[in-house]
Design an enzyme around this catalytic site. Structure first.
Site, PDB file in Angstrom:
ATOM      1  N   SER A  67       0.808  -1.281   0.038  1.00  0.00           N
ATOM      2  CA  SER A  67       0.154  -0.075   0.217  1.00  0.00           C
ATOM      3  C   SER A  67       0.872   1.256   0.198  1.00  0.00           C
ATOM      4  O   SER A  67       2.131   1.130   0.401  1.00  0.00           O
ATOM      5  CB  SER A  67      -1.037   0.166   1.369  1.00  0.00           C
ATOM      6  OG  SER A  67      -1.529  -1.284   1.266  1.00  0.00           O
TER       7      SER A  67
HETATM    8  N1  SAH Z   1      -1.280  -4.688   3.768  1.00  0.00           N
HETATM    9  C1  SAH Z   1      -0.339  -4.854   2.734  1.00  0.00           C
HETATM   10  C2  SAH Z   1      -1.370  -4.721   1.442  1.00  0.00           C
HETATM   11  C3  SAH Z   1      -1.037  -5.823   0.418  1.00  0.00           C
HETATM   12  S1  SAH Z   1      -2.358  -5.798  -0.867  1.00  0.00           S
HETATM   13  C4  SAH Z   1       0.830  -4.352   2.557  1.00  0.00           C
HETATM   14  O1  SAH Z   1       1.188  -3.455   3.539  1.00  0.00           O
HETATM   15  O2  SAH Z   1       1.837  -4.710   2.054  1.00  0.00           O
HETATM   16  C5  SAH Z   1      -3.540  -6.994  -0.429  1.00  0.00           C
HETATM   17  C6  SAH Z   1      -3.486  -8.233   0.011  1.00  0.00           C
HETATM   18  O3  SAH Z   1      -4.651  -8.851   0.312  1.00  0.00           O
HETATM   19  C7  SAH Z   1      -2.944  -9.266  -1.196  1.00  0.00           C
HETATM   20  O4  SAH Z   1      -1.493  -9.809  -0.695  1.00  0.00           O
HETATM   21  C8  SAH Z   1      -4.086 -10.082  -1.333  1.00  0.00           C
HETATM   22  O5  SAH Z   1      -3.438 -11.190  -1.723  1.00  0.00           O
HETATM   23  C9  SAH Z   1      -4.554 -10.251   0.179  1.00  0.00           C
HETATM   24  N2  SAH Z   1      -5.958 -10.645  -0.124  1.00  0.00           N
HETATM   25  C10 SAH Z   1      -7.084 -10.610  -0.937  1.00  0.00           C
HETATM   26  N3  SAH Z   1      -8.064 -11.187  -0.546  1.00  0.00           N
HETATM   27  C11 SAH Z   1      -7.681 -11.590   0.653  1.00  0.00           C
HETATM   28  C12 SAH Z   1      -8.518 -12.610   1.540  1.00  0.00           C
HETATM   29  N4  SAH Z   1      -9.799 -12.824   1.318  1.00  0.00           N
HETATM   30  N5  SAH Z   1      -8.074 -12.828   2.476  1.00  0.00           N
HETATM   31  C13 SAH Z   1      -6.648 -12.564   3.070  1.00  0.00           C
HETATM   32  N6  SAH Z   1      -6.161 -11.804   2.153  1.00  0.00           N
HETATM   33  C14 SAH Z   1      -6.598 -11.351   1.084  1.00  0.00           C
END
Ligand code: SAH
Length: 218
Positions: A67
Site C-alpha cells: 500500500s
Molecule cells: N497490507 C499489505 C497490502 C497488500 S495488498 C501491505 O502492507 O503490503 C492486499 C493483499 O490482500 C494481497 O496480498 C492479497 O493477496 C490479499 N488478499 C486478498 N483477498 C484476501 C482474503 N480474502 N484474505 C486474505 N488476504 C487477501
C-alpha cells in the site's frame, strides 16, 4: 555503493517521506514515528528498493501491491484513534508493511493472507526484523480468525465489493472495522463502529486497493 551507503540513503529518504506525509495532513506523531522506524525498502523487491520511500503503492509478487505510505498512515491513524486497542486483525498481509507499522503501536497484531507464498515471505521478514508481536497465517480473510477473536480493530487492506458484516461478530463492542469497499472503478474507505445493538459507519475518503478475494491460494 556499499551496504552502509544504502542504509544511510534510505534513512534520509525515509525522513523525507515522513516530512511529505506531514505536509499531506498526517498529524499523529505516533504514526509518523512508527513509520520512521519501519524500513519500507526491506518490504519490496530489491529492484524497487530505490523507490520504496516515494508515496506510491508498488508491485509485490503475485500481482499484489504494497500500500501507498499515505494510505498506511491514514489507516493507522484511524486504528489508534480508538481508546488504546491492544488486539488488531489485518486482512491482506501482502508484504507485511502495514502489519509492521501497526506492530510499533499495538501489543498484538494478527494478519491473514490468502496467498500462501506471500504469507511465508512476510513471516520470514517479521522474524528477521524482530517483530515478535505479529502472528500471521494463510487463510481467507472473509472468515476472520475465529480462534483469536474478539479483536479491538479489524483492518482490511484489500477491497471487498460489499461490506462483510459477518466479520463484526469477531469485534468487541465499541471496536471498529476499517476497510475499503468497492470495485475496480470506485472505492471508499470506511470505518464501522460496532455498537451494543447495530453499528454506525463513517466515510473516510476515496482509495484504491486490490480486491479482497475468496479462497486460499496454495
Ligand atoms: N497490507 C499489505 C497490502 C497488500 S495488498 C501491505 O502492507 O503490503 C492486499 C493483499 O490482500 C494481497 O496480498 C492479497 O493477496 C490479499 N488478499 C486478498 N483477498 C484476501 C482474503 N480474502 N484474505 C486474505 N488476504 C487477501
Amino acid at each position: 555503493m556499499n551496504a552502509h551507503g544504502i542504509g544511510m540513503t534510505s534513512e534520509r529518504t525515509r525522513h523525507r517521506m515522513i516530512d511529505r506525509l506531514r505536509v499531506r495532513g498526517i498529524g499523529d506523531e505516533r504514526v509518523l514515528m512508527a513509520m520512521t522506524q519501519v524500513p519500507r525498502h526491506l518490504f519490496v523487491d530489491e529492484a524497487l528498493a530505490h523507490r520504496a520511500y516515494e508515496d506510491d503503492s508498488l508491485p509485490i509478487k503475485f500481482g499484489q501491491t504494497i500500500s501507498q505510505p499515505f494510505v498506511v498512515a491514514r489507516m493507522t491513524e484511524e486504528v489508534i484513534k480508538h481508546n488504546h486497542p491492544v488486539k488488531v486483525l489485518e486482512l491482506g498481509t501482502g508484504s507485511g508493511y502495514q502489519a509492521a507499522v501497526l506492530a510499533q503501536l499495538i501489543d498484538q497484531v494478527f494478519s491473514i493472507e490468502r496467498i500462501d507464498k506471500l504469507t511465508r515471505i512476510a513471516r520470514r521478514r517479521f522474524i528477521k526484523l524482530g517483530y515478535r508481536n505479529i502472528r500471521c497465517k494463510t487463510g481467507d480473510g472473509f472468515k476472520g480468525w475465529a480462534t483469536e477473536a474478539l479483536f479491538d480493530i479489524i483492518i482490511c487492506t484489500a477491497a471487498p465489493e460489499k461490506v462483510p458484516y459477518k466479520l463484526l461478530d469477531q469485534l468487541e463492542v465499541g471496536g471498529k472495522m476499517i476497510l475499503p469497499v468497492g470495485d475496480k472503478k470506485q472505492q471508499k474507505l470506511i470505518a464501522i463502529v460496532k455498537e451494543e445493538h447495530g453499528c454506525h459507519e463513517e466515510m473516510l475518503g476515496e482509495v484504491f486497493f486490490v480486491p479482497l478475494l475468496e479462497g486460499v491460494v496454495r
